[in-house]
Enzyme design. Structure first.
Site, PDB file in Angstrom:
ATOM      1  N   TYR A  35       2.630 -16.012  -7.437  1.00 59.99           N
ATOM      2  CA  TYR A  35       3.432 -15.844  -8.689  1.00 59.99           C
ATOM      3  C   TYR A  35       3.700 -14.352  -9.147  1.00 59.99           C
ATOM      4  O   TYR A  35       3.034 -13.462  -8.533  1.00 59.99           O
ATOM      5  CB  TYR A  35       2.878 -16.655  -9.868  1.00 59.99           C
ATOM      6  CG  TYR A  35       1.450 -15.758 -10.583  1.00 59.99           C
ATOM      7  CD1 TYR A  35       0.402 -16.027  -9.838  1.00 59.99           C
ATOM      8  CD2 TYR A  35       1.739 -15.253 -11.577  1.00 59.99           C
ATOM      9  CE1 TYR A  35      -0.761 -15.244 -10.379  1.00 59.99           C
ATOM     10  CE2 TYR A  35       0.464 -14.672 -12.443  1.00 59.99           C
ATOM     11  CZ  TYR A  35      -0.576 -14.759 -11.479  1.00 59.99           C
ATOM     12  OH  TYR A  35      -1.779 -13.942 -12.030  1.00 59.99           O
ATOM     13  N   ARG A  54       6.092  -7.109  -4.437  1.00 57.27           N
ATOM     14  CA  ARG A  54       4.955  -7.605  -4.208  1.00 57.27           C
ATOM     15  C   ARG A  54       4.980  -9.069  -3.779  1.00 57.27           C
ATOM     16  O   ARG A  54       4.328  -9.577  -3.042  1.00 57.27           O
ATOM     17  CB  ARG A  54       4.025  -7.201  -5.503  1.00 57.27           C
ATOM     18  CG  ARG A  54       2.897  -8.103  -5.304  1.00 57.27           C
ATOM     19  CD  ARG A  54       1.767  -7.528  -6.634  1.00 57.27           C
ATOM     20  NE  ARG A  54       2.135  -8.091  -7.821  1.00 57.27           N
ATOM     21  CZ  ARG A  54       1.710  -7.945  -9.003  1.00 57.27           C
ATOM     22  NH1 ARG A  54       0.848  -7.081  -9.101  1.00 57.27           N
ATOM     23  NH2 ARG A  54       2.168  -8.372  -9.852  1.00 57.27           N
ATOM     24  N   LYS A 153      -1.169 -12.474  -4.740  1.00 52.48           N
ATOM     25  CA  LYS A 153      -0.919 -12.935  -6.015  1.00 52.48           C
ATOM     26  C   LYS A 153      -0.938 -14.577  -6.053  1.00 52.48           C
ATOM     27  O   LYS A 153       0.275 -14.927  -6.273  1.00 52.48           O
ATOM     28  CB  LYS A 153      -0.069 -12.153  -6.944  1.00 52.48           C
ATOM     29  CG  LYS A 153      -0.072 -12.232  -8.552  1.00 52.48           C
ATOM     30  CD  LYS A 153       0.761 -11.413  -9.130  1.00 52.48           C
ATOM     31  CE  LYS A 153       0.920 -11.555 -10.573  1.00 52.48           C
ATOM     32  NZ  LYS A 153      -0.259 -11.417 -11.392  1.00 52.48           N
TER      33      LYS A 153
HETATM   34  N1  PMP Z   1      -5.394  -7.731 -11.487  1.00 54.42           N
HETATM   35  C1  PMP Z   1      -5.130  -8.974 -11.637  1.00 54.42           C
HETATM   36  C2  PMP Z   1      -6.265  -9.987 -11.231  1.00 54.42           C
HETATM   37  C3  PMP Z   1      -4.344  -9.489 -12.328  1.00 54.42           C
HETATM   38  O1  PMP Z   1      -4.076 -11.180 -12.383  1.00 54.42           O
HETATM   39  C4  PMP Z   1      -3.303  -8.631 -12.644  1.00 54.42           C
HETATM   40  C5  PMP Z   1      -2.159  -9.413 -13.384  1.00 54.42           C
HETATM   41  N2  PMP Z   1      -1.412 -10.529 -12.997  1.00 54.42           N
HETATM   42  C6  PMP Z   1      -3.444  -7.187 -12.567  1.00 54.42           C
HETATM   43  C7  PMP Z   1      -4.467  -6.953 -11.796  1.00 54.42           C
HETATM   44  C8  PMP Z   1      -2.423  -6.295 -13.034  1.00 54.42           C
HETATM   45  O2  PMP Z   1      -1.292  -6.366 -12.348  1.00 54.42           O
HETATM   46  P1  PMP Z   1       0.153  -6.032 -12.775  1.00 54.42           P
HETATM   47  O3  PMP Z   1      -0.001  -4.711 -13.234  1.00 54.42           O
HETATM   48  O4  PMP Z   1       1.115  -6.089 -11.654  1.00 54.42           O
HETATM   49  O5  PMP Z   1       0.442  -7.122 -13.844  1.00 54.42           O
END
Ligand code: PMP
Length: 290
Positions: A35, A54, A153
């Site tokens: 996601y 990503r 992710k």
């Molecule tokens: N680490 C984890 C475990 C997350 O779930 C997220 C957000 N989805 C992030 C870091 C931050 O990532 P981003 O800045 O791409 O939202």
């Protein structure tokens, strides 16, 4: 009564009550899906290209074909903003390995099963003016009990979800996850940072953490502003002795942390480095929003 959202499912834009996926979908049965969450400010997408890249990487690490290229993805995101009349909020996108028609551990033969693509919106008027940015977050530390590919992710969010509940029960806002060695990986849904003597420290990229899109942008802006940045692991004890701390994510941007396990950082108020980075991040990312 709130108007029903328009949800995207495999090429169709449907009222949310008509948007469905199969019980045999591997996202449902195996958490076999990935996601992205992209913020919308003033009707525009923040860091869209970072999220699209990503997504490609997450899919490729799981040997899933990408069903949509960057331009098609952008067009769908924009259409979702338009149809749901989103000024500020988030677009959630999920792609799973689809519905092979039965439950089986083995992946379906390549090309035999169409992936499932779902998008929905979350309207959050005033998202960038969150009052939490003024008060800061209280975090607790918990053991990091996740699998070893946190760089992908995936929708396998049970442990982070349990972590948020542990925080809630402890009267805190969020949890930082800590390895047996005492080293902090990240927050349940954000990357973690400490500041000591003006120097910003955050864990280096590896399979141990998600490669945050907000993290990449914030570190770039920090370096451009001549701030000192160190990408290395830090312990929870080092964090408790820091001058300040903060987290970053697509929906929280830069959010100050004011206490860890009940230990107040600095004077217990959001620190100046976090405040400055929040301002720079919001200013700069709005300039490149599309
Ligand atoms: N680490 C984890 C475990 C997350 O779930 C997220 C957000 N989805 C992030 C870091 C931050 O990532 P981003 O800045 O791409 O939202």
């Amino acid at each position: 009564m709130a108007m029903s959202r328009i949800v995207y499912v495999n090429g169709d834009y449907l009222p949310e009550e008509d948007a469905t996926v199969s019980v045999f979908d591997r996202g449902f049965l195996m958490a076999d899906g990935v996601y992205e969450v992209t913020s919308v400010l003033g009707g525009k997408l923040i860091d869209f290209d970072g999220h699209a890249k990503r997504l490609e990487r997450s899919l490729s690490e799981l040997e899933m074909e990408s069903p949509l290229d960057r331009d098609a993805l952008l067009a769908i995101h924009r259409e979702m903003v338009r149809r749901n009349d989103i000024t500020d909020g988030m677009i959630y996108l999920q792609i799973t390995r689809g519905n092979p028609g039965d439950r089986d551990f083995a992946f379906p033969e390549p090309g035999s099963t169409a992936p499932t693509v779902v998008l929905f919106t979350q309207s959050k008027p005033g998202l960038a003016q969150s009052p939490q940015a003024q008060t800061g977050l209280k975090v607790i530390s918990i053991d990091d009990l996740r699998w070893g590919r946190r760089d992908i992710k995936t929708v396998q969010l049970l442990y982070p979800s349990m972590g948020k509940m542990m925080a809630k029960k402890a009267g805190a806002d969020d949890a930082w996850m800590v390895e047996e060695s005492g080293l902090v990986t990240e927050g349940t849904s954000n990357n973690a940072y400490i500041v000591k003597g003006g120097r910003i420290v955050t864990r280096n990229l590896s399979n141990d953490i998600l490669h945050g899109i907000t993290r990449a942008a914030v570190l770039r802006f920090a370096r451009e502003a001549q701030m000192e940045v160190e990408e290395r692991a830090f312990t929870i004890d080092e964090a408790k002795a820091a001058d300040e701390a903060f987290v970053t994510s697509a929906s929280a941007f830069v959010m100050p942390v004011v206490s860890i396990d009940g230990t107040r950082l600095g004077d217990g108020k959001p620190g100046p480095v976090a405040a400055r980075l929040r301002e720079i991040y919001l200013d700069e990312s709005l300039k490149t929003a599309i």
